[in-house]
Design a protein around this motif. Structure first.
Motif, PDB file in Angstrom:
ATOM      1  N   ALA A  97       0.856  -1.195   0.000  1.00 32.71           N
ATOM      2  CA  ALA A  97       0.000   0.000   0.000  1.00 32.71           C
ATOM      3  C   ALA A  97       0.884   1.234   0.000  1.00 32.71           C
ATOM      4  N   ALA A  99       0.690   5.855  -0.517  1.00 33.59           N
ATOM      5  CA  ALA A  99      -0.133   7.059  -0.624  1.00 33.59           C
ATOM      6  C   ALA A  99       0.767   8.281  -0.709  1.00 33.59           C
ATOM      7  N   ARG A 106      -3.988  13.444   2.901  1.00 31.20           N
ATOM      8  CA  ARG A 106      -3.733  12.454   1.852  1.00 31.20           C
ATOM      9  C   ARG A 106      -4.265  12.981   0.525  1.00 31.20           C
ATOM     10  N   THR A 109      -4.016   7.905  -3.353  1.00 30.65           N
ATOM     11  CA  THR A 109      -3.847   6.560  -2.816  1.00 30.65           C
ATOM     12  C   THR A 109      -3.496   5.620  -3.956  1.00 30.65           C
ATOM     13  N   PRO A 112      -4.167  -1.018  -2.733  1.00 33.39           N
ATOM     14  CA  PRO A 112      -3.033  -1.930  -2.532  1.00 33.39           C
ATOM     15  C   PRO A 112      -2.877  -2.956  -3.655  1.00 33.39           C
ATOM     16  N   VAL A 280      -0.839   3.999   5.883  1.00 38.65           N
ATOM     17  CA  VAL A 280      -0.621   2.965   4.866  1.00 38.65           C
ATOM     18  C   VAL A 280      -0.402   1.604   5.522  1.00 38.65           C
ATOM     19  N   GLN A 282      -2.193   0.461   7.955  1.00 39.84           N
ATOM     20  CA  GLN A 282      -3.549  -0.077   8.050  1.00 39.84           C
ATOM     21  C   GLN A 282      -4.023  -0.599   6.699  1.00 39.84           C
ATOM     22  N   ASP A 283      -3.666   0.117   5.616  1.00 37.33           N
ATOM     23  CA  ASP A 283      -4.077  -0.310   4.269  1.00 37.33           C
ATOM     24  C   ASP A 283      -3.403  -1.604   3.846  1.00 37.33           C
ATOM     25  N   SER A 284      -2.215  -1.900   4.391  1.00 33.21           N
ATOM     26  CA  SER A 284      -1.448  -3.067   3.951  1.00 33.21           C
ATOM     27  C   SER A 284      -1.714  -4.317   4.786  1.00 33.21           C
TER      28      SER A 284
END
Length: 330
Positions: A97, A99, A106, A109, A112, A280, A282-284
């Motif tokens: 992920a 950004a 942000r 994005t 991911p 990021v 958290q996104d990954s």
């Protein structure tokens, strides 16, 4: 009578070992010619190598001045899980992920994106994760020369492919900093380096942000090291972390300037850590249900390719041990 969860000898030994690890005794310390305890020395061990740093000195704890970074920030993180455990081999899945940020806002994005690879030794996975994070940084930040790039890992254990990617980043004058949430750095006394410096910082600069550098002068001569290691407390209300500042950036602007930029990017709700990296991360993350779905889809592809039977046979022994010998999932 006191009810113990563990046998008394085990518990007593654990308390003694923790005391020695977290509060090393004076009798364990090396002494100078004057009979005073010698300053502990930081140690870093990577790829089977142990490198000693300079003895710890309170004089190298300095005030950290936050400074806003005017350009774009690219934060990249790769979460990883073992997708298939085949005993001698592991299939590892990574979720990358990234950004773009302007301050704490942000602006874009990316991903991911999922990656997958087979490993005979999981220690090789760290190099792979570093490489795919660098690939993502080079791809997403290609139109922003001079951008600040944050990676969620130390800048060490770099093999030839990672070093080539770094050279590509540096051609674009990108400023690269690695942030380690967890650190195994230790002192010659056996104590953890981060905890020791945190207490030292509280004594020297209570209630102030600070940084400690240098720790390992001359590390740039090691081919597997890409950054200068520092420890910093970005916020008076936050913990201390390890930060690796790429050599060229450290030489050009100074480690203190680079850490000052990160201090201006903290999460207001959880100070002490750069917010772009927290987001990021958290996104990954790869959830359990997501991992199961990816495993099922991969097995469908393996069945179609004729490898399904061999993979199931290799995985069956591992699954048996986990369920009936180790008791997992029972």
């Amino acid at each position: 009578m006191e009810q113990l969860l563990y046998p008394r000898p085990d518990l007593d030994r654990l308390l003694e070992d923790l005391h020695d690890a977290l509060q090393p005794r004076r009798r364990h310390a090396q002494l100078t010619l004057d009979g005073e305890p010698a300053a502990p020395v930081p140690l870093i061990r990577v790829a089977g190598r142990t490198v000693k740093g300079w003895p710890i000195s309170p004089d190298r704890i300095r005030y950290l001045e936050p400074a806003s970074w005017p350009g774009p920030v690219y934060a990249v993180d790769a979460g990883a899980k073992v997708l298939l455990d085949l005993g001698a081999y592991k299939v590892v899945e990574a979720k990358v992920a990234a950004a773009e940020w302007r301050g704490l806002r942000r602006t874009r994005t990316f991903g991911p994106v999922k990656r997958v690879k087979l490993f005979a030794d999981l220690s090789e996975a760290a190099e792979w994760l570093l490489r795919i994070e660098l690939e993502a940084a080079a791809r997403y930040a290609r139109h922003s020369p001079g951008a600040l790039i944050l990676l969620d890992r130390p800048l060490v254990a770099a093999g030839p492919s990672a070093r080539r990617l770094f050279e590509l980043l540096l051609e674009r004058a990108w400023r690269v900093v690695g942030v380690a949430k967890n650190s195994s750095l230790r002192l010659s006394s056996g104590e953890g380096l981060i905890g020791y410096l945190y207490r030292l910082g509280e004594e020297r600069m209570p209630g102030l942000p600070w940084y400690y550098h240098p720790l390992f002068p001359g590390l740039e001569r090691r081919r597997w090291a890409l950054g200068s290691v520092a420890v910093a407390r970005l916020s008076p209300r936050g913990p201390a972390f390890r930060f690796d500042v790429h050599w060229r950036l450290a030489d050009r602007v100074g480690v203190d300037a680079a850490l000052g930029w990160l201090a201006s990017l903290q999460d207001p709700g959880a100070p002490g850590y750069p917010y772009p990296l927290k987001a990021v991360h958290q996104d990954s993350r790869i959830g359990r249900e997501e991992l199961e779905m990816d495993r099922m889809l991969l097995m469908e592809r393996l069945e179609a390719s004729g490898l399904g039977g061999a993979v199931r046979a290799a995985a069956a022994a591992v699954a048996y041990k986990r369920r009936y010998i180790w008791g997992e999932g029972v």
